[in-house]
Design a protein around this motif. Sequence first.
Motif, short mmCIF file in Angstrom:
data_model
loop_
_atom_site.label_atom_id
_atom_site.label_comp_id
_atom_site.label_asym_id
_atom_site.label_seq_id
_atom_site.Cartn_x
_atom_site.Cartn_y
_atom_site.Cartn_z
N THR A 246 -3.48 44.96 -24.43
CA THR A 246 -2.79 46.14 -24.94
C THR A 246 -3.72 47.33 -24.79
O THR A 246 -4.94 47.18 -24.91
N PRO A 247 -3.17 48.51 -24.52
CA PRO A 247 -4.04 49.68 -24.39
C PRO A 247 -4.69 50.04 -25.73
O PRO A 247 -4.03 49.99 -26.77
N PRO A 248 -5.96 50.39 -25.70
CA PRO A 248 -6.59 50.87 -26.94
C PRO A 248 -6.04 52.26 -27.23
O PRO A 248 -5.98 53.10 -26.34
N PRO A 249 -5.56 52.52 -28.44
CA PRO A 249 -4.99 53.83 -28.73
C PRO A 249 -6.01 54.95 -28.48
O PRO A 249 -7.15 54.85 -28.89
N ALA A 250 -5.57 55.96 -27.79
CA ALA A 250 -6.39 57.15 -27.54
C ALA A 250 -5.85 58.28 -28.41
O ALA A 250 -4.66 58.29 -28.75
N ASN A 251 -6.70 59.19 -28.77
CA ASN A 251 -6.30 60.32 -29.60
C ASN A 251 -6.55 61.62 -28.87
O ASN A 251 -7.50 61.74 -28.10
#
Length: 179
Positions: free
Chosen positions: A21-26
């Motif tokens: 899963t993609p690591p959440p980016a901010n």
Amino acid sequence: MRLICLTAFLLAGCGQTLYYTPPPANSDLRVNARARTVMINEVSMPEYAINQEIPIQTPDGGLQADTDQLWADLPDRALQVALTRHLNQITDAQVAAEPWPLSGFPEIEVSVTVETMIVQADGRLRFTGLYALRNDATRGGRIETFELFAPVPGEGYPAIIAAHEAAWLQLAETIARQI
């Protein structure tokens, strides 16, 4: 990072399927949206990109995928969810994925058609296509193309998935400036 890659390599050698899963980016971007409500429609992708296999371009231009290294979700749904999350973070609008969960209708509907979503042989993710913003209230809208690149920040599939999330964040920032 090397430990993650080594672990992934060892597990793959055992014939075990790994899901990513993609690591959440901010984003640091904040936008006061003109619309109060926005719906992200279903995302359209080419066949090679819609499957759970993660395609990587070979030096001769072909696409290769490892059937033991998969997206944890379908990529079109993952992109739709990522755009929803990013636009909620970046804008002051209420953003939801289709089907619209609130009463009434959203002010703006966003449709995305992906043309290319490939990790190129040069180590960058190339992400191209178009997005459409439809506003039924004003009987207006717009269609824009996008061509985005994101470096793959390391080795292995976790880095490849992180590049996807970075490109998706770039698209969300672009769309946020338009809504």
